[in-house]
Design a protein around this motif. Structure first.
Motif, short mmCIF file in Angstrom:
data_model
loop_
_atom_site.label_atom_id
_atom_site.label_comp_id
_atom_site.label_asym_id
_atom_site.label_seq_id
_atom_site.Cartn_x
_atom_site.Cartn_y
_atom_site.Cartn_z
N THR A 1 0.85 -1.17 0.00
CA THR A 1 0.00 0.00 0.00
C THR A 1 0.90 1.23 0.00
O THR A 1 1.99 1.21 0.57
N GLU A 2 0.45 2.31 -0.66
CA GLU A 2 1.26 3.51 -0.77
C GLU A 2 0.71 4.61 0.11
O GLU A 2 -0.49 4.89 0.12
N LEU B 1 6.12 3.03 -0.05
CA LEU B 1 5.40 1.76 -0.08
C LEU B 1 5.50 1.07 1.26
O LEU B 1 6.59 0.98 1.85
N PHE B 2 4.37 0.55 1.75
CA PHE B 2 4.30 -0.20 2.99
C PHE B 2 3.64 -1.54 2.72
O PHE B 2 3.01 -1.74 1.67
N HIS B 3 3.77 -2.46 3.68
CA HIS B 3 3.09 -3.75 3.53
C HIS B 3 1.59 -3.54 3.66
O HIS B 3 1.12 -2.59 4.30
N MET C 1 7.63 0.04 9.22
CA MET C 1 8.59 0.64 8.31
C MET C 1 8.16 0.50 6.86
O MET C 1 7.43 -0.42 6.50
N PRO C 2 8.65 1.37 5.98
CA PRO C 2 8.41 1.19 4.55
C PRO C 2 9.08 -0.08 4.05
O PRO C 2 9.95 -0.65 4.72
N VAL C 3 8.69 -0.51 2.86
CA VAL C 3 9.30 -1.70 2.25
C VAL C 3 9.71 -1.41 0.81
O VAL C 3 9.90 -2.33 0.02
N ASP C 4 9.86 -0.13 0.47
CA ASP C 4 10.14 0.27 -0.91
C ASP C 4 11.64 0.20 -1.20
O ASP C 4 12.45 -0.26 -0.38
N GLY C 5 12.00 0.65 -2.40
CA GLY C 5 13.39 0.56 -2.83
C GLY C 5 14.35 1.27 -1.90
O GLY C 5 15.45 0.78 -1.62
N ILE D 1 6.34 -11.17 4.98
CA ILE D 1 4.97 -10.85 4.59
C ILE D 1 4.91 -10.08 3.28
O ILE D 1 3.84 -9.88 2.73
N VAL D 2 6.08 -9.60 2.79
CA VAL D 2 6.12 -8.91 1.51
C VAL D 2 7.19 -9.54 0.61
O VAL D 2 8.24 -9.95 1.09
#
Length: 348
Positions: free
Chosen positions: A56-57, A62-64, A73-77, A144-145
């Protein structure tokens, strides 16, 4: 074990694609050879159009999208780059990818495939590096991601799973379970430990590694008092730990050894603290370079908490003050260190 140059993870991983990485029928065949089938035949490949539902953004990050997980925490690049850099920092500090009797636990044994499970694997950096060292061992990483690499060696398998839930493997399947920096994702650590003990074989190894969320000084450099000498960093951790507590994530990293002991299914519990310099003040070999990298990593880490603080209702001015103050303190107060606490024990 000396760490070879790490040139394959300078940025984020290679994005959406099929996950798990290698075909399930190969995995299933290997499982049947050691009589420890992990039911790989029930796994399905994650196709490209399914990736968006795992994310989800918000606020351009981007987050889980896993509703039950408290992970903030974010999970993006950008975050993947930080996680990969942190893996390298910790590996350089230990001069190894592991601690404890890993080579003994993973030694070849006729008729048995050695197996390792990495909980909250994230970008999969630890799994990928370990799989290159222990090429005869089969590694599984769960998260989870799906942000681990799509392209893996044949002894590596990544899948989407929640480490807070019942693990899908049979009792006594794993030789080694690795749980590093999971305290932002695991609210009930004793419950997780019970699952770890279940899937570990007798004599199998459990390892925990956590960076303590607190201000610490290196007494050989500067015997500072956090509240007096780094008050803004101290306040940052106080606010962050309190806010995480509201999400069910208590600051339990300093109690993990006690949890392992209390579980009752492990033998002698070993604990070791490693300090990591923050900034370029260290006089130890490679200390300045390591400290410079860790300073940058911590600053990125702190800024990534801004969305969580907004979710908690803090005003923007307060958030900026808390984070900017932390970054200023860690960049200007010499003698500050991060504490990486490791705990390991073998299954009875």
């Amino acid at each position: 074990m000396a760490i070879p140059p790490n040139n394959h993870r300078n940025g984020a991983n290679d994005g959406p694609g099929s996950w798990p990485s290698h075909p399930s029928n190969n995995s299933s065949q290997e499982d049947s050879e050691d009589g420890l089938s992990d039911a790989s035949s029930v796994l399905t490949q994650l196709e490209n159009d399914e990736f968006p539902r795992h994310f989800t953004e918000r606020e351009g990050r981007l987050f889980h999208a896993h509703g039950s997980s408290p992970y903030p925490m974010p999970v993006d690049g950008r975050e993947q780059v930080r996680l990969n850099a942190l893996h390298d920092i910790l590996s350089q500090r230990l001069n190894s990818y592991y601690e404890g009797p890993v080579r003994d636990v993973l030694a070849r044994e006729p008729g048995r495939n050695r197996r390792v499970l990495d909980l909250c694997t994230g970008t999969g950096a630890w799994v990928m590096d370990m799989a290159g060292v222990f090429t005869n061992v089969r590694f599984s990483g769960i998260d989870i991601v799906p942000i681990a690499p799509r392209t893996t060696p044949r002894n590596v398998h990544f899948e989407i799973a929640d480490a807070t839930q019942t693990l899908r493997w049979r009792d006594g399947t794993m030789d080694f379970v690795h749980a590093r920096n999971v305290s932002l994702a695991i609210a009930d650590y004793p419950r997780m430990l019970s699952e770890v003990a279940r899937v570990l074989r007798r004599g199998g190894l459990f390892f925990s590694g956590e960076i303590l969320r607190q201000v610490t000084f290196d007494p050989s450099c500067f015997p500072g008092e956090p509240a007096l000498d780094a008050p803004r960093a101290e306040n940052f951790y106080r606010v962050i730990n309190r806010t995480l507590g509201f999400r069910g994530l208590s600051n339990y990293a300093d109690r993990i050894a006690d949890y392992v002991q209390a579980n009752g299914q492990f033998g002698t519990v070993y604990r070791q603290d490693y300090t990591i310099p923050i900034g370029e003040w260290s006089a130890f070999p490679n200390g300045q370079h390591l400290g410079e990298r860790y300073l940058d990593n911590l600053a990125t880490f702190a800024r990534s908490f801004a969305p969580m603080l907004r979710d908690a209702g803090h005003p923007e001015s307060f958030i900026e003050e808390i984070i900017d103050g932390f970054v200023d303190d860690i960049g200007s107060v010499h003698g500050m260190v991060g504490v990486y606490r490791t705990v390991w024990a073998r299954r009875r």
